[in-house]
Design an enzyme around this catalytic site. Sequence first.
Site, short mmCIF file in Angstrom:
data_model
loop_
_atom_site.label_atom_id
_atom_site.label_comp_id
_atom_site.label_asym_id
_atom_site.label_seq_id
_atom_site.Cartn_x
_atom_site.Cartn_y
_atom_site.Cartn_z
N ASP A 2 0.84 -1.19 0.00
CA ASP A 2 0.00 0.00 0.00
C ASP A 2 0.89 1.25 0.00
OD1 ASP A 2 -3.23 0.49 0.92
OD2 ASP A 2 -1.85 2.20 1.09
N ILE A 3 0.50 2.23 -0.79
CA ILE A 3 1.30 3.46 -0.92
C ILE A 3 1.25 4.29 0.36
CG2 ILE A 3 -0.48 5.04 -1.83
CD1 ILE A 3 1.54 5.78 -4.05
N ASN A 43 -12.98 -2.88 2.31
CA ASN A 43 -14.00 -1.85 2.44
C ASN A 43 -14.91 -1.92 1.21
OD1 ASN A 43 -12.85 -0.80 4.86
ND2 ASN A 43 -11.26 0.20 3.63
N SER A 89 -12.09 3.60 -1.47
CA SER A 89 -11.68 4.72 -2.33
C SER A 89 -11.31 4.28 -3.73
CB SER A 89 -10.52 5.49 -1.70
OG SER A 89 -9.41 4.64 -1.49
N HIS A 99 -10.29 -5.27 -3.42
CA HIS A 99 -8.95 -5.45 -2.85
C HIS A 99 -9.07 -5.82 -1.39
CE1 HIS A 99 -10.06 -1.17 -2.69
NE2 HIS A 99 -9.42 -1.11 -1.54
N HIS A 152 -6.99 -5.61 2.05
CA HIS A 152 -5.85 -5.09 2.80
C HIS A 152 -5.35 -6.20 3.72
CE1 HIS A 152 -6.82 -0.67 2.19
NE2 HIS A 152 -8.03 -1.18 1.99
P1 5GP Z 1 -9.66 1.57 0.13
O1 5GP Z 1 -9.61 3.00 0.65
O2 5GP Z 1 -10.40 1.52 -1.19
O3 5GP Z 1 -10.11 0.55 1.11
O4 5GP Z 1 -8.15 1.18 -0.15
C1 5GP Z 1 -7.43 1.70 -1.22
C2 5GP Z 1 -5.98 1.66 -0.82
O5 5GP Z 1 -5.19 1.87 -1.99
C3 5GP Z 1 -5.57 2.75 0.18
O6 5GP Z 1 -5.07 2.14 1.35
C4 5GP Z 1 -4.51 3.56 -0.57
O7 5GP Z 1 -3.45 3.96 0.25
C5 5GP Z 1 -4.06 2.59 -1.66
N1 5GP Z 1 -3.63 3.25 -2.88
C6 5GP Z 1 -4.27 4.26 -3.54
N2 5GP Z 1 -3.60 4.59 -4.64
C7 5GP Z 1 -2.50 3.78 -4.69
C8 5GP Z 1 -1.41 3.66 -5.62
O8 5GP Z 1 -1.31 4.35 -6.62
N3 5GP Z 1 -0.49 2.70 -5.32
C9 5GP Z 1 -0.55 1.91 -4.21
N4 5GP Z 1 0.42 1.03 -4.02
N5 5GP Z 1 -1.57 2.00 -3.33
C10 5GP Z 1 -2.53 2.91 -3.58
#
Ligand code: 5GP
Length: 120
Positions: A37-38, A93, A101, A106, A108
């Site tokens: 994760d970034i 999520n 987001s 995905h 985590h």
């Molecule tokens: P969500 O918020 O949908 O549950 O998780 C999306 C995740 O993707 C977040 O934890 C966010 O930090 C990660 N993320 C968003 N953009 C990028 C990216 O360009 N590269 C990587 N490696 N992770 C990303």
Amino acid sequence: MPEMTKRDPDCLFCKIVAGEIPSSKVYEDDVCYAFKDIDPQAPVHFLVVPKEHIKSCAAVDGSNSAVVGHIFEVIAKLSAELGLGDGFRVVSNVGEQAGQSVPHLHFHVLSGRDMTWPPG
Ligand code: 5GP
Ligand code: ZN
């Protein structure tokens, strides 16, 4: 390339899977891709995504649930290989209110620190 067959051209994680946006790879096979994760929320924080575009857990059905089963096998294997035996958390999520987001399924995988419950 079977993994490229069901792709959303506007999807961030489809682009990461295709290598069009760089990522730090943890694991890859024909069905799924795992990358760091970034914006890590724990000492260990990576994401496991299906290579095909599935929007979220809410879009899992008989046509794609084998992919999800496979991903959980991969998570078990990686948790052993990475030594996460003290504990880890798997989170997906679903939808805006739950904090999704990126609309590409995905999981985590978080580890390396004490976790609290309930989650925020
Ligand atoms: P969500 O918020 O949908 O549950 O998780 C999306 C995740 O993707 C977040 O934890 C966010 O930090 C990660 N993320 C968003 N953009 C990028 C990216 O360009 N590269 C990587 N490696 N992770 C990303
Ligand atoms: Zn996608």
